[in-house]
Design a protein around this motif. Structure first.
Motif, PDB file in Angstrom:
ATOM      1  N   LEU A   1      -6.758  33.246 109.249  1.00  0.00           N
ATOM      2  CA  LEU A   1      -5.720  32.225 109.097  1.00  0.00           C
ATOM      3  C   LEU A   1      -6.204  30.845 109.518  1.00  0.00           C
ATOM      4  N   ASP A   2      -6.956  30.763 110.612  1.00  0.00           N
ATOM      5  CA  ASP A   2      -7.413  29.452 111.093  1.00  0.00           C
ATOM      6  C   ASP A   2      -8.305  28.744 110.079  1.00  0.00           C
ATOM      7  N   GLU A   3      -8.964  29.492 109.199  1.00  0.00           N
ATOM      8  CA  GLU A   3      -9.833  28.893 108.190  1.00  0.00           C
ATOM      9  C   GLU A   3      -9.051  28.183 107.089  1.00  0.00           C
ATOM     10  N   ILE A   4      -7.771  28.518 106.944  1.00  0.00           N
ATOM     11  CA  ILE A   4      -7.006  27.954 105.821  1.00  0.00           C
ATOM     12  C   ILE A   4      -5.760  27.202 106.270  1.00  0.00           C
ATOM     13  N   ARG A   5      -5.646  26.917 107.544  1.00  0.00           N
ATOM     14  CA  ARG A   5      -4.467  26.199 108.020  1.00  0.00           C
ATOM     15  C   ARG A   5      -4.350  24.826 107.363  1.00  0.00           C
ATOM     16  N   ASP A   6      -3.115  24.397 107.151  1.00  0.00           N
ATOM     17  CA  ASP A   6      -2.820  23.116 106.501  1.00  0.00           C
ATOM     18  C   ASP A   6      -2.550  22.063 107.569  1.00  0.00           C
ATOM     19  N   PRO A   7      -3.420  21.020 107.682  1.00  0.00           N
ATOM     20  CA  PRO A   7      -3.222  20.000 108.719  1.00  0.00           C
ATOM     21  C   PRO A   7      -2.103  19.012 108.395  1.00  0.00           C
ATOM     22  N   ASN A   8      -1.516  19.085 107.209  1.00  0.00           N
ATOM     23  CA  ASN A   8      -0.452  18.156 106.828  1.00  0.00           C
ATOM     24  C   ASN A   8       0.891  18.612 107.414  1.00  0.00           C
ATOM     25  N   VAL A   9       1.065  18.330 108.688  1.00  0.00           N
ATOM     26  CA  VAL A   9       2.269  18.716 109.417  1.00  0.00           C
ATOM     27  C   VAL A   9       3.140  17.479 109.602  1.00  0.00           C
ATOM     28  N   LYS A  10       4.414  17.594 109.248  1.00  0.00           N
ATOM     29  CA  LYS A  10       5.306  16.432 109.291  1.00  0.00           C
ATOM     30  C   LYS A  10       5.505  15.917 110.711  1.00  0.00           C
ATOM     31  N   TYR A  11       5.663  16.814 111.663  1.00  0.00           N
ATOM     32  CA  TYR A  11       5.868  16.408 113.057  1.00  0.00           C
ATOM     33  C   TYR A  11       4.813  17.089 113.940  1.00  0.00           C
ATOM     34  N   PRO A  12       3.570  16.601 113.908  1.00  0.00           N
ATOM     35  CA  PRO A  12       2.478  17.281 114.630  1.00  0.00           C
ATOM     36  C   PRO A  12       2.621  17.264 116.139  1.00  0.00           C
ATOM     37  N   ASN A  13       3.367  16.308 116.691  1.00  0.00           N
ATOM     38  CA  ASN A  13       3.483  16.185 118.146  1.00  0.00           C
ATOM     39  C   ASN A  13       4.789  16.738 118.692  1.00  0.00           C
ATOM     40  N   GLN A  14       5.520  17.444 117.870  1.00  0.00           N
ATOM     41  CA  GLN A  14       6.783  18.024 118.319  1.00  0.00           C
ATOM     42  C   GLN A  14       6.527  19.118 119.352  1.00  0.00           C
ATOM     43  N   LYS A  15       7.344  19.110 120.433  1.00  0.00           N
ATOM     44  CA  LYS A  15       7.151  20.076 121.506  1.00  0.00           C
ATOM     45  C   LYS A  15       8.406  20.910 121.743  1.00  0.00           C
ATOM     46  N   LYS A  16       8.189  22.070 122.344  1.00  0.00           N
ATOM     47  CA  LYS A  16       9.277  22.929 122.793  1.00  0.00           C
ATOM     48  C   LYS A  16       8.907  23.480 124.160  1.00  0.00           C
ATOM     49  N   ASN A  17       9.772  23.248 125.119  1.00  0.00           N
ATOM     50  CA  ASN A  17       9.504  23.650 126.505  1.00  0.00           C
ATOM     51  C   ASN A  17       8.175  23.086 127.004  1.00  0.00           C
TER      52      ASN A  17
ATOM     53  N   LYS B   1       5.487  22.404 125.369  1.00  0.00           N
ATOM     54  CA  LYS B   1       4.293  22.814 124.628  1.00  0.00           C
ATOM     55  C   LYS B   1       4.416  22.426 123.152  1.00  0.00           C
ATOM     56  N   TYR B   2       3.273  22.067 122.571  1.00  0.00           N
ATOM     57  CA  TYR B   2       3.285  21.731 121.156  1.00  0.00           C
ATOM     58  C   TYR B   2       3.699  22.948 120.334  1.00  0.00           C
ATOM     59  N   ARG B   3       4.560  22.705 119.354  1.00  0.00           N
ATOM     60  CA  ARG B   3       5.080  23.804 118.543  1.00  0.00           C
ATOM     61  C   ARG B   3       4.041  24.322 117.544  1.00  0.00           C
ATOM     62  N   CYS B   4       3.217  23.412 117.024  1.00  0.00           N
ATOM     63  CA  CYS B   4       2.316  23.786 115.931  1.00  0.00           C
ATOM     64  C   CYS B   4       0.886  23.994 116.432  1.00  0.00           C
ATOM     65  N   ASN B   5       0.198  24.927 115.826  1.00  0.00           N
ATOM     66  CA  ASN B   5      -1.211  25.156 116.109  1.00  0.00           C
ATOM     67  C   ASN B   5      -1.985  23.852 115.882  1.00  0.00           C
ATOM     68  N   PRO B   6      -2.921  23.494 116.779  1.00  0.00           N
ATOM     69  CA  PRO B   6      -3.656  22.224 116.619  1.00  0.00           C
ATOM     70  C   PRO B   6      -4.460  22.127 115.334  1.00  0.00           C
ATOM     71  N   LEU B   7      -4.764  23.259 114.703  1.00  0.00           N
ATOM     72  CA  LEU B   7      -5.500  23.235 113.438  1.00  0.00           C
ATOM     73  C   LEU B   7      -4.573  23.039 112.237  1.00  0.00           C
ATOM     74  N   GLY B   8      -3.281  23.204 112.450  1.00  0.00           N
ATOM     75  CA  GLY B   8      -2.338  23.017 111.353  1.00  0.00           C
ATOM     76  C   GLY B   8      -1.409  24.203 111.200  1.00  0.00           C
ATOM     77  N   LYS B   9      -0.613  24.156 110.137  1.00  0.00           N
ATOM     78  CA  LYS B   9       0.403  25.186 109.899  1.00  0.00           C
ATOM     79  C   LYS B   9      -0.116  26.254 108.930  1.00  0.00           C
ATOM     80  N   ASN B  10       0.541  27.378 108.966  1.00  0.00           N
ATOM     81  CA  ASN B  10       0.285  28.425 107.983  1.00  0.00           C
ATOM     82  C   ASN B  10       0.687  27.877 106.609  1.00  0.00           C
ATOM     83  N   PRO B  11      -0.195  27.961 105.596  1.00  0.00           N
ATOM     84  CA  PRO B  11       0.119  27.345 104.298  1.00  0.00           C
ATOM     85  C   PRO B  11       1.222  28.033 103.502  1.00  0.00           C
ATOM     86  N   SER B  12       1.783  29.128 104.013  1.00  0.00           N
ATOM     87  CA  SER B  12       2.894  29.864 103.400  1.00  0.00           C
ATOM     88  C   SER B  12       2.439  30.614 102.151  1.00  0.00           C
ATOM     89  N   ASP B  13       3.379  31.261 101.493  1.00  0.00           N
ATOM     90  CA  ASP B  13       3.064  32.069 100.316  1.00  0.00           C
ATOM     91  C   ASP B  13       3.381  31.356  99.005  1.00  0.00           C
TER      92      ASP B  13
END
Length: 343
Positions: free
Chosen positions: A212-228, A230-242
């Motif tokens: 999965l890390d090899e194909i993560r999509d770095p185009n994240v709308k809110y890359p610095n969004q946090k929860k508790n 901690k950053y919500r999104c993996n630093p390499l990007g999001k799962n590109p979905s199906d």
């Protein structure tokens, strides 16, 4: 991507900015696919180069022992001209195993490269080679099958081929991926088709290669969004979905893709590059039993894998070899440019 303004006569509804957002906002300039994505042109480390050379020699020798002399073999790219049923049968008697198969068979819709069959015959034929692929696949291996639609007489005009094939082999169907694209056939009495499917099969649903890390999509709308905190999104990007949005390999004088060959059903390198990165590792063996113009082969070689292709038509074999040689020259020129830039 740069927006291009459109000037139209707004007396027509589709040319009025109140109705058409393309008129009011402009359109994205056309970006055709390149000869090859830049990642496929990157040089390998000396260690990987050595591993690939050694593995290629070993694989080629074993293939010659069981399948005979290939149509072409060089630098990890091995192509046989012949029928896949016969070649897969011979391959099953060797000790070689396939780590990943990526292919797109004829859709039984009357293309120049296929012989029309009745639906039952087509399904039986597909089931045969799908089972053969299963037999030669490694325990952790995968099988990605690109299919579209066909007509089932008296039942349906645009029947998705996955409905007919999904359970016709021992493979475990992990997921269906929708490949969405912009250009396509225009229709008047039904919706214009703008997608095909990739069926993602694995041999063992508890243990299979998936990077999965090899194909993560770095185009994240809110890359610095946090929860508790901690950053919500993996630093390499999001799962590109199906649902994958890749442009088709287009034709036309002004819009033709640079990677376009003479093959009438060529899928883009961008799609197969993602598949190979996700479901295989460097030096592993990738198979395409319907090689065509060898998009699978180009992507496999560019990512440091070995490629084995089967193609029944000699003219397509010639086309594929010419494309591979052109790709090798492009990669060599790219590496030379990078070295000169460094010094």
């Amino acid at each position: 991507m740069r927006k291009v303004p459109i000037t139209e006569d707004d007396s027509r509804k589709i040319a009025n900015q109140n109705y058409n957002t393309y008129i009011s906002e402009g359109i994205d300039s056309h970006q055709s696919t390149q000869v090859a994505p830049s990642q496929l042109l990157q040089p390998f480390s000396e260690e990987l180069e050595h591993q690939l050379i050694c593995r290629f020699q070993s694989v080629k020798e074993q293939l010659i022992d069981h399948l005979g002399q290939p149509f072409y073999a060089d630098a990890g790219f091995i192509l046989y001209q012949g029928d896949l049923i016969d070649l897969l049968n011979k391959l099953s008697h060797s000790n070689l195993c396939i780590d990943l198969t990526v292919t797109s068979p004829p859709y039984n819709i009357g293309k120049e490269y296929e012989k029309p069959m009745v639906i039952e015959e087509y399904i039986a034929w597909c089931a045969k080679w799908m089972n053969q692929i299963y037999q030669v696949t490694t325990p952790k291996g995968s099988f990605w099958l690109n299919v579209g639609y066909l007509e089932v007489p008296d039942k349906g005009l645009c029947v998705p081929i996955p409905y007919l094939l999904w359970d016709k082999s021992p493979f475990y169907l992990l997921q269906e991926v929708v490949w969405k694209y912009g250009a396509g056939v225009s229709t008047k009495y039904r919706l214009s088709p703008r997608n095909e499917k990739w069926m993602f099969y694995v041999k063992n649903n508890q243990d299979y290669t998936f990077n999965l890390d090899e194909i993560r999509d770095p185009n994240v709308k809110y890359p610095n969004q946090k929860k508790n905190g901690k950053y919500r999104c993996n630093p390499l990007g999001k799962n590109p979905s199906d649902v994958w949005d890749f442009p088709k390999v287009t034709t036309g004088k002004k819009r033709s893709s640079k990677e376009r060959t003479g093959h009438p059903a060529q899928f883009p390198l961008g799609v197969v590059q993602r598949v190979i990165k996700a479901s295989s590792n460097p030096t592993e063996l990738i198979l395409d039993p319907f090689a065509g113009s060898c998009s699978t082969g180009i992507a496999a070689i560019g990512l440091g894998r070995l490629f084995l292709g089967f193609e029944i038509r000699p003219d397509y074999c010639e086309m594929a070899v010419a494309r591979f040689q052109k790709f090798q020259e492009e990669k060599k020129n790219s590496s030379t440019y990078i070295q000169q830039s460094l010094f």
